[in-house]
Design a protein around this motif. Structure first.
Motif, PDB file in Angstrom:
ATOM      1  N   TYR A   9      -0.599  -2.183   3.159  1.00 39.62           N
ATOM      2  CA  TYR A   9       0.268  -1.024   3.030  1.00 39.62           C
ATOM      3  C   TYR A   9       0.387  -0.254   4.339  1.00 39.62           C
ATOM      4  O   TYR A   9      -0.618  -0.010   5.014  1.00 39.62           O
ATOM      5  N   ARG A  19       0.726  -1.294   9.155  1.00 42.72           N
ATOM      6  CA  ARG A  19      -0.375  -2.224   8.870  1.00 42.72           C
ATOM      7  C   ARG A  19      -1.034  -2.700  10.156  1.00 42.72           C
ATOM      8  O   ARG A  19      -2.238  -2.975  10.184  1.00 42.72           O
ATOM      9  N   ALA A  39       2.317   5.359   0.272  1.00 43.75           N
ATOM     10  CA  ALA A  39       2.003   3.970   0.610  1.00 43.75           C
ATOM     11  C   ALA A  39       3.233   3.096   0.451  1.00 43.75           C
ATOM     12  O   ALA A  39       3.935   3.176  -0.557  1.00 43.75           O
ATOM     13  N   ASP A  40       3.482   2.272   1.441  1.00 44.80           N
ATOM     14  CA  ASP A  40       4.633   1.370   1.455  1.00 44.80           C
ATOM     15  C   ASP A  40       4.115  -0.060   1.583  1.00 44.80           C
ATOM     16  O   ASP A  40       3.623  -0.454   2.648  1.00 44.80           O
ATOM     17  N   TYR A  41       4.241  -0.836   0.486  1.00 43.73           N
ATOM     18  CA  TYR A  41       3.724  -2.204   0.475  1.00 43.73           C
ATOM     19  C   TYR A  41       4.519  -3.079   1.414  1.00 43.73           C
ATOM     20  O   TYR A  41       5.740  -3.211   1.283  1.00 43.73           O
ATOM     21  N   TYR A  63       8.917   4.273   0.334  1.00 44.68           N
ATOM     22  CA  TYR A  63       7.536   4.256  -0.116  1.00 44.68           C
ATOM     23  C   TYR A  63       7.426   3.996  -1.612  1.00 44.68           C
ATOM     24  O   TYR A  63       8.227   4.491  -2.407  1.00 44.68           O
TER      25      TYR A  63
END
Length: 125
Positions: free
Chosen positions: A32, A53, A97-99, A112
């Motif tokens: 993330y 990341r 959080a941004d996968y 996000y």
């Protein structure tokens, strides 16, 4: 389901410092990109900082030189060290959080996937 819990907000005088932390309950935290946004009363939510990341960081112009974002993948945490605080920094600060997020999309709140509940930061003059 990812849960994000912020802490560290509070009341501080102008020129002071605060350190915000965000704990993530997720198995693959390193997957993330982690960002901080803020929203002041009557204003739209705005980007503050993000750590990708890879560890690359981006900051809003208002945060450059004063705020530092960092992450600890072993502890599933992201922090925002805020120095030289100004009354204009008063807002609710949100961790997000941004996968598998990357690039310029990290500056947009719509990118996000998960959000914390927010923590209030108040800077008095």
């Amino acid at each position: 389901q990812v849960q994000l819990v912020e802490s560290g907000g509070g009341l501080v005088q102008a020129g002071g410092s605060l350190r915000l932390s965000c704990a993530a309950s997720v198995r693959t935290f390193s997957s993330y990109a982690m960002g901080w946004f803020r929203q002041a009363p009557g204003k739209e939510r705005e980007f503050v900082a993000v750590i990708a990341r890879s560890g690359t960081t981006y900051y809003a112009d208002s945060a450059k030189g004063r705020f530092t974002i960092s992450r600890d993948n072993a502890k599933n945490t992201v922090s925002l060290q805020m120095n030289s605080l100004k009354p204009a920094d008063t807002a609710v600060y949100y961790c997000a959080a941004d996968y598998l997020g990357s690039g310029s999309s990290l500056l947009r709140s719509t990118s996000y996937d998960y959000w914390g509940q927010g923590t209030q930061v108040t800077v008095s003059s």
